[in-house]
Write an enzyme that holds these catalytic residues in place. Structure first.
Site, PDB file in Angstrom:
ATOM      1  N   HIS A  12       0.861  -1.186   0.000  1.00 18.23           N
ATOM      2  CA  HIS A  12       0.000   0.000   0.000  1.00 18.23           C
ATOM      3  C   HIS A  12       0.890   1.226   0.000  1.00 18.23           C
ATOM      4  O   HIS A  12       1.936   1.233   0.633  1.00 18.23           O
ATOM      5  CB  HIS A  12      -0.894   0.001   1.258  1.00 18.23           C
ATOM      6  N   ASP A  16      -7.881  -5.400   0.175  1.00 19.61           N
ATOM      7  CA  ASP A  16      -8.397  -6.241  -0.903  1.00 19.61           C
ATOM      8  C   ASP A  16      -8.008  -7.706  -0.768  1.00 19.61           C
ATOM      9  O   ASP A  16      -8.520  -8.546  -1.495  1.00 19.61           O
ATOM     10  CB  ASP A  16      -7.894  -5.718  -2.259  1.00 19.61           C
TER      11      ASP A  16
HETATM   12  N1  CMC Z   1       4.001  -7.565  -5.040  1.00 18.69           N
HETATM   13  C1  CMC Z   1       5.339  -7.539  -5.261  1.00 18.69           C
HETATM   14  N2  CMC Z   1       6.107  -6.454  -5.086  1.00 18.69           N
HETATM   15  C2  CMC Z   1       5.519  -5.321  -4.652  1.00 18.69           C
HETATM   16  C3  CMC Z   1       4.131  -5.279  -4.402  1.00 18.69           C
HETATM   17  C4  CMC Z   1       3.376  -6.448  -4.600  1.00 18.69           C
HETATM   18  N3  CMC Z   1       2.056  -6.458  -4.368  1.00 18.69           N
HETATM   19  N4  CMC Z   1       3.802  -4.033  -4.006  1.00 18.69           N
HETATM   20  C5  CMC Z   1       4.941  -3.308  -4.000  1.00 18.69           C
HETATM   21  N5  CMC Z   1       5.977  -4.107  -4.395  1.00 18.69           N
HETATM   22  C6  CMC Z   1       7.412  -3.706  -4.446  1.00 18.69           C
HETATM   23  C7  CMC Z   1       7.684  -2.864  -5.675  1.00 18.69           C
HETATM   24  O1  CMC Z   1       8.057  -3.663  -6.787  1.00 18.69           O
HETATM   25  C8  CMC Z   1       8.804  -2.016  -5.169  1.00 18.69           C
HETATM   26  O2  CMC Z   1       9.994  -2.808  -5.145  1.00 18.69           O
HETATM   27  P1  CMC Z   1      11.424  -2.142  -5.516  1.00 18.69           P
HETATM   28  O3  CMC Z   1      11.650  -1.120  -4.444  1.00 18.69           O
HETATM   29  O4  CMC Z   1      12.361  -3.271  -5.504  1.00 18.69           O
HETATM   30  O5  CMC Z   1      11.235  -1.524  -6.875  1.00 18.69           O
HETATM   31  C9  CMC Z   1       8.457  -1.753  -3.709  1.00 18.69           C
HETATM   32  O6  CMC Z   1       7.652  -2.884  -3.334  1.00 18.69           O
HETATM   33  C10 CMC Z   1       7.664  -0.475  -3.483  1.00 18.69           C
HETATM   34  O7  CMC Z   1       6.510  -0.521  -4.307  1.00 18.69           O
HETATM   35  P2  CMC Z   1       5.943   0.707  -5.112  1.00 18.69           P
HETATM   36  O8  CMC Z   1       5.299   0.230  -6.369  1.00 18.69           O
HETATM   37  O9  CMC Z   1       6.980   1.770  -5.229  1.00 18.69           O
HETATM   38  O10 CMC Z   1       4.837   1.210  -4.090  1.00 18.69           O
HETATM   39  P3  CMC Z   1       3.621   2.127  -4.427  1.00 18.69           P
HETATM   40  O11 CMC Z   1       3.309   2.842  -3.173  1.00 18.69           O
HETATM   41  O12 CMC Z   1       3.886   2.974  -5.624  1.00 18.69           O
HETATM   42  O13 CMC Z   1       2.449   1.107  -4.824  1.00 18.69           O
HETATM   43  C11 CMC Z   1       0.625  -0.368  -4.666  1.00 18.69           C
HETATM   44  C12 CMC Z   1       1.417   0.743  -3.976  1.00 18.69           C
HETATM   45  C13 CMC Z   1      -0.638  -0.648  -3.851  1.00 18.69           C
HETATM   46  C14 CMC Z   1       0.172   0.110  -6.060  1.00 18.69           C
HETATM   47  C15 CMC Z   1       1.503  -1.638  -4.764  1.00 18.69           C
HETATM   48  O14 CMC Z   1       1.852  -2.082  -3.488  1.00 18.69           O
HETATM   49  C16 CMC Z   1       0.822  -2.745  -5.549  1.00 18.69           C
HETATM   50  O15 CMC Z   1       0.908  -2.785  -6.773  1.00 18.69           O
HETATM   51  N6  CMC Z   1       0.111  -3.700  -4.849  1.00 18.69           N
HETATM   52  C17 CMC Z   1      -0.650  -4.716  -5.513  1.00 18.69           C
HETATM   53  C18 CMC Z   1      -2.015  -4.167  -5.947  1.00 18.69           C
HETATM   54  C19 CMC Z   1      -2.945  -3.959  -4.774  1.00 18.69           C
HETATM   55  O16 CMC Z   1      -3.102  -4.829  -3.913  1.00 18.69           O
HETATM   56  N7  CMC Z   1      -3.638  -2.812  -4.771  1.00 18.69           N
HETATM   57  C20 CMC Z   1      -4.636  -2.484  -3.733  1.00 18.69           C
HETATM   58  C21 CMC Z   1      -4.152  -1.429  -2.823  1.00 18.69           C
HETATM   59  S1  CMC Z   1      -5.181  -1.240  -1.337  1.00 18.69           S
HETATM   60  C22 CMC Z   1      -6.779  -0.837  -1.827  1.00 18.69           C
HETATM   61  C23 CMC Z   1      -6.929   0.192  -2.878  1.00 18.69           C
HETATM   62  O17 CMC Z   1      -6.189   1.141  -3.014  1.00 18.69           O
HETATM   63  O18 CMC Z   1      -7.887   0.065  -3.609  1.00 18.69           O
END
Ligand code: CMC
Length: 435
Positions: A313, A370
């Site tokens: 998140h 989720d």
């Molecule tokens: N699986 C694998 N790696 C992950 C995941 C994941 N679900 N989430 C983040 N990472 C890694 C990402 O690759 C990055 O690694 P590195 O630093 O090596 O590049 C690190 O963790 C930080 O991630 P980020 O993408 O910079 O974080 P963000 O704040 O931009 O993204 C997020 C947040 C929710 C989009 C992301 O965690 C994600 O894609 N999660 C899966 C989708 C998900 O469950 N979404 C629902 C969110 S909660 C409810 C809502 O908002 O609706």
């Protein structure tokens, strides 16, 4: 940039070349302070660059407090755990939109207003007929929501409090009807009209699962679980869909148009669409023999675009408090419905492996709202493609509250970010024969 005290200073100073600029610090209720850069461009010619807005506050807000480090979520000051245990979705909707918990009289009036606006205009039946049967319910819901502005032109009066109130009540009342009918259309069953003797969540279940040919009894435990899910989804401050609602609303588009844009933003699998993606992943794991390690490894592989949906998140660097509540609710719903879901067992194993994996630990990736919500929707009988529609119904009061707060704030201006242009410098047009 320097501040006197990093926590409670009233100003920060920024040195650019020989120039020093004092920037005020805006204090939040619970320590989430911000440097106000309103004068930055005027005084220095510089703007800030923050792709993904990870460091940018777009507004001040008195609606929802979220502390991602400690896993805290409060609506209008009330902890989510207390609201989840003691309130109802419509009471929470009132709280978010109107700012205070309602008195008995205020709540009765609000519930009655919502209950008596659940019908959608009969012409809209043709609207559903015009979509193919495999249309995604999110596409139908977003279109139906903006489509309602055609039937209610008073929604254009965005500065008239009476017109705004009736639009709010209509939206909360009719979104479940639109959502349920988009499902009925997809499965080729007759549309089921709302029943005013049922509560909000029970009525949604009725419109989703009843058929004219036989009686349908709503299971009160299931209705209660759905109401809980809606409460947990009701607001989450400046997430992508809420920011979208505010952005569209800032152009003075009507509320139906703004909410429809929010629904579209919610659809994406990185946002609300993650609940559908979680079940997809769990099904793939089961079909693949049940090994969760392989999928955890895939999520960690930098050369693979696969992400473990339901994990991570932008704000929470700790357990999402909503996920904790949902996990135990999922256990109760599975027991109440007698659903013996092998995906739940896989989900728990996946959670265990991920929570003990260095990749997830070091990045502070925990299950989010989720991860287990799909298990509840599944146990209730919702197909995967309806999960995000349910999320949208839950998030609606938050979107409305945020839109209303923005419209009433004297600070509001049209949302219009800037950019740093990195394309070609001026060049002369080249005739097509010479390219
Ligand atoms: N699986 C694998 N790696 C992950 C995941 C994941 N679900 N989430 C983040 N990472 C890694 C990402 O690759 C990055 O690694 P590195 O630093 O090596 O590049 C690190 O963790 C930080 O991630 P980020 O993408 O910079 O974080 P963000 O704040 O931009 O993204 C997020 C947040 C929710 C989009 C992301 O965690 C994600 O894609 N999660 C899966 C989708 C998900 O469950 N979404 C629902 C969110 S909660 C409810 C809502 O908002 O609706």
């Amino acid at each position: 940039m320097t501040t006197d005290s990093p926590t409670r200073a009233d100003a920060a100073s920024l040195r650019v070349g020989g120039q020093e600029l004092e920037l005020p610090i805006v204090h939040g209720t619970d320590g989430d302070d911000a440097v106000d850069i309103g004068k930055l461009r005027g005084e220095t010619g510089l703007i800030t660059l923050d792709p993904g807005y990870g460091n940018t506050g777009a507004c001040t807000s008195a609606i929802t407090f979220l502390d991602g480090e400690d896993g805290i979520l409060r609506y209008r000051g009330y902890p989510i755990e207390q609201l989840a245990a003691q309130s109802t979705f419509l009471e929470v909707a009132y709280l978010l939109i109107w700012g205070e918990l309602p008195t008995r009289e205020q709540l009765d009036r609000f519930v009655s207003e919502v209950t008596h606006h659940t019908l959608i205009r009969e012409e809209m039946r043709h609207f559903f007929d015009s979509f193919p049967s495999d249309a995604h319910p999110m596409a139908v819901l977003a279109s139906g929501t903006v489509g309602m502005s055609n039937f209610y032109p008073d929604s254009q009066n965005i500065f008239d409090p009476d017109a705004v109130e009736i639009t709010i009540n209509r939206l909360i009342a009719k979104l479940p009807t639109l959502a349920a009918w988009s499902f009925k259309k997809a499965i080729g069953q007759p549309y089921v009209y709302p029943r005013n003797d049922l509560g909000y969540s029970a009525n949604l279940l009725h419109m989703m699962f009843a058929v004219p040919s036989e009686a349908y009894e709503v299971n009160p435990k299931v209705a209660e679980a759905l109401d809980l899910l809606l409460i947990l989804h009701a607001d989450h401050e400046q997430n992508a869909s809420t920011a979208t609602v505010r952005m569209v609303g800032s152009t003075h588009a009507n509320l139906y148009a703004s909410i429809s844009a929010g629904i579209s933003a919610l659809w994406g699998p990185l946002h609300g669409g993650a609940n559908e993606a979680v079940i997809d992943t769990l099904e793939r794991i089961v079909a693949d023999g049940g090994s969760v390690q392989k999928w955890v490894d895939k999520a960690k592989d930098p050369n693979d675009t696969f992400r473990l949906a339901g994990f991570g998140h932008r704000i929470y660097r700790n357990f999402d408090p909503r996920a904790k509540i949902i996990k135990s609710a999922a256990e109760r719903v599975l027991a109440a419905t007698g659903a013996d879901d092998d995906l739940f067992e896989v989900a728990q194993r996946l959670e265990d492996v991920a929570l003990n994996d260095e990749y997830f630990i070091s990045r502070k990736l925990y299950p989010n709202v989720d991860f287990y919500s799909g298990m509840i929707y599944r146990a209730i009988g919702f197909p995967k493609t309806m999960f995000t529609n349910c999320f949208a119904i839950g998030r609606l009061p938050g979107w409305i509250a945020q839109w209303k707060e923005m419209m009433e704030s004297p600070e509001t201006k049209i949302g219009r970010p800037r950019q740093v242009y990195i394309g070609p410098d001026t060049r002369a047009y080249v005739a097509i024969e010479q390219r």
